[in-house]
Design an enzyme around this catalytic site. Sequence first.
Site, PDB file in Angstrom:
ATOM      1  N   HIS A  98       0.817  -1.215   0.000  1.00 50.98           N
ATOM      2  CA  HIS A  98       0.000   0.000   0.000  1.00 50.98           C
ATOM      3  C   HIS A  98       0.854   1.271   0.000  1.00 50.98           C
ATOM      4  O   HIS A  98       0.349   2.355  -0.304  1.00 50.98           O
ATOM      5  CB  HIS A  98      -0.983  -0.004   1.183  1.00 50.98           C
ATOM      6  CG  HIS A  98      -0.388   0.310   2.519  1.00 50.98           C
ATOM      7  ND1 HIS A  98      -0.082  -0.675   3.445  1.00 50.98           N
ATOM      8  CD2 HIS A  98      -0.043   1.485   3.106  1.00 50.98           C
ATOM      9  CE1 HIS A  98       0.398  -0.096   4.540  1.00 50.98           C
ATOM     10  NE2 HIS A  98       0.439   1.195   4.345  1.00 50.98           N
ATOM     11  N   ASP A 158       0.097  -7.656   1.547  1.00 46.19           N
ATOM     12  CA  ASP A 158       0.538  -6.259   1.584  1.00 46.19           C
ATOM     13  C   ASP A 158       2.060  -6.151   1.605  1.00 46.19           C
ATOM     14  O   ASP A 158       2.635  -5.346   2.340  1.00 46.19           O
ATOM     15  CB  ASP A 158      -0.064  -5.533   2.797  1.00 46.19           C
ATOM     16  CG  ASP A 158       0.059  -4.011   2.682  1.00 46.19           C
ATOM     17  OD1 ASP A 158       0.183  -3.513   1.543  1.00 46.19           O
ATOM     18  OD2 ASP A 158       0.051  -3.331   3.729  1.00 46.19           O
ATOM     19  N   SER A 177       4.754   2.677   7.906  1.00 43.50           N
ATOM     20  CA  SER A 177       4.332   1.477   7.191  1.00 43.50           C
ATOM     21  C   SER A 177       5.444   0.985   6.280  1.00 43.50           C
ATOM     22  O   SER A 177       6.054   1.763   5.544  1.00 43.50           O
ATOM     23  CB  SER A 177       3.085   1.769   6.350  1.00 43.50           C
ATOM     24  OG  SER A 177       1.948   1.907   7.160  1.00 43.50           O
TER      25      SER A 177
END
Length: 504
Positions: free
Chosen positions: A127, A157, A232
């Site tokens: 992402h 992911d 992230s």
Amino acid sequence: MTSNSFLRAARRTLTAGAAALLIGVATVPSLVTPAAADDGPASVADLAQGLLGAVVNISTSQRVKGTEGPGAVPMPQLPEGSPFQDFFDDFFKNRPGEQGNPSQKVQSLGSGFVVDAEQGIVVTNNHVIADADDIEVNFSDGVTLKATLVGTDTKTDVAVLKVDPKGHKLTAVKFGDSSKMRVGDWVMAIGNPFGLGGTVTVGIVSARNRDINSGPYDDFIQTDAAINRGNSGGPLFNSAGEVIGINTAIISPSGGSIGIGFSIPSQLALGVVDQLRQFGETRRGWLGVRIQPVTDDIAESLGMATAKGALVAGVIKGGPVDNGTILAGDVIIKFDGRDVNEMRDLPRVVAESTVGKAVDVVIVRKGVEQTVKVTLGRLEDGEKLASGENGNTDKDTGDEPPAVPTASVLGMTVGDLNDETRTKFGIAAEVSGVVITDVAKDSAAAERGIQAGEVITEIAQESVATPKDVMDRIAALKDQGRKNALLMLASKSGELRFVTIRMD
């Protein structure tokens, strides 16, 4: 800093914290000496210093089309010579969608880490780089390198990037074994969210095997180490400096850390990274079955002592076990030597297996445990096959068919499945069994979501073909002292599912 010193420091922290808590309860604050109050964990600087260079900032940019049409806000009409003219010109004429500016460059930031210094391989979240036109990797020493996308996996992911390391010496870190991590073990999260350099936070493993409904293979490590915006894709380290997780999500009402963060375990991520590096895509194992949970009611109906495993609700035509190796109604309790305690365990262990591998699968069939040998297919091929398997065969002629023999049982009215009932309910030709023509309101069947038009194909793993078969099977189960009846139901298109209905 060694692993032992890291843990000793943690123990000292917990001891000091417990003492402070007890003193607070006793309301004797004078007993807290300055030395005790300042006794925090020993520095983790040595551990962090060796890892910071491998953690990078990921900067992406994407061209997005401007907004035009009715939703666009028009520039207000200003009096000639207005002092606000320049301000509104800057604001409106440079907006995406205005003439001469049809698109806008949108940028986003995240983190990542180097796993191969010689090849320039960087791992991050999917992402973070999704839909990006340009990707840059910014290192802690200020160097910025253009990156190319090696491969992505939306299900976990995970994304793999590659930079050209020529003329720049990279620092790499290695994956550790996340399966060895225990709740309470200390961990360190490092991110590089804004390209200003690494940020370090320390915490513990709060929980393992977390399912946050983000994908089919959820098995997250939960940690209270602060994971904030832009972190992230960054690594979660154990006390030995090994990557045991990829930081990917937080639960927060404000967007900042409240001590609930989630990391993809290295045990899951490592196989994905290796496949993306080797093939540019994932190649997961595939069993070719549809599954559902084994509830207490289903376990009782199948004569199982405990509710465990994955119940096979259907076998995909053309799949690896379409040869009768595994049947609808089987319960898979072990796959390739690994226990399947819950339904969600099976997709993960199958996906982690090699395509074409022959594995032993332990099943419970009609109360008897047995082992079958299965050769796995490829999930990506199976998804295409499964998506085209079911067609919509619903028909509505508007005509009432002639009366057929029926029976009432467990709040359902059932009848023969013939040309008339197939036409009325639009049931596919390949579906066989006994059709449900009506379901009484507030009945046990209605509570389970059973609807008219569904077809009973089996009861307690025995096939039924007529309403009398249904009545006889229910009566036999009651005579055996069973409390629930396990029904295999087929939808109009033939998709199978299991439900249990109370018989008391």
